[in-house]
Write a protein that holds these residues in place. Sequence first.
Motif, short mmCIF file in Angstrom:
data_model
loop_
_atom_site.label_atom_id
_atom_site.label_comp_id
_atom_site.label_asym_id
_atom_site.label_seq_id
_atom_site.Cartn_x
_atom_site.Cartn_y
_atom_site.Cartn_z
N TYR A 26 1.64 6.36 -2.04
CA TYR A 26 0.67 6.20 -0.98
C TYR A 26 -0.29 5.06 -1.31
O TYR A 26 -0.59 4.81 -2.48
CB TYR A 26 -0.12 7.49 -0.76
N PHE A 77 -3.99 3.12 0.43
CA PHE A 77 -5.07 3.35 1.37
C PHE A 77 -5.63 2.03 1.87
O PHE A 77 -5.82 1.08 1.10
CB PHE A 77 -6.18 4.18 0.70
N GLN A 111 -10.35 5.27 -0.45
CA GLN A 111 -9.57 6.47 -0.77
C GLN A 111 -10.48 7.68 -0.98
O GLN A 111 -10.18 8.78 -0.50
CB GLN A 111 -8.73 6.24 -2.03
N ARG A 153 -3.89 6.00 5.52
CA ARG A 153 -3.06 6.24 4.31
C ARG A 153 -1.63 5.90 4.68
O ARG A 153 -1.03 6.52 5.55
CB ARG A 153 -3.15 7.68 3.85
#
Length: 218
Positions: free
Chosen positions: A25, A27, A33, A212
Amino acid sequence: MIVMKPLALTLLALTTVRFAFATDYLFAPNDRQTSGGGVGFFGPLANAPRTYQLIINANQLTGFVGRNLNGFTFRQISTSTAAWPSAPVTYGNYDIYLSSSVAPSARSLTFAANIVGSQLQVRSGPLTISSHSFPILGTNFSFGTDIAFSNYLYLGGNLLIEIRHTGSGGTNTAVDSVASSGGTGYGSQVSACWQSGYTATSGSPGNFAVTRLRALDV
């Protein structure tokens, strides 16, 4: 009956590991984040039709170069007091397009002008969001359940995410966002524009929904 010898079992195990694909993942903006964007926006999870473009600078995406993007999600604003939705909501059409993009600083309010090269549709058709898919923001800045789409091979450069949906007719929620006026990083790291309606061709400056992104090894 086939009996596997120790060597064969070892080779099988190595083969299994070799073809296990890692999911990661990222951000956008990178520094949000574990910190809030500061404002809300009803674009991606509005209950009425919307066209919404998110522009992300290449410098926010360096960790995903050469990987397949295949999902994203957002999170509720800090003032949320309950998980959303309380009951499932269904969008008749929730279409997603990805492409290269102009820089955030060069964003146009004409949607087509922000697209560089070919635009690829990676999702189409209905989308149902299950009950409680988006928790309250909380101290851990929780994101909602991923919205999956077909693999998009990201080869670098500025990225454009375009969302066109027909609304759900149910409840909606505001997502945590960076303000289009005075938001830290807006216009350099990220930018956005939006309009009411599913087929809009131009719009207004929009807050950038903290996103995300999900990526899978090729």
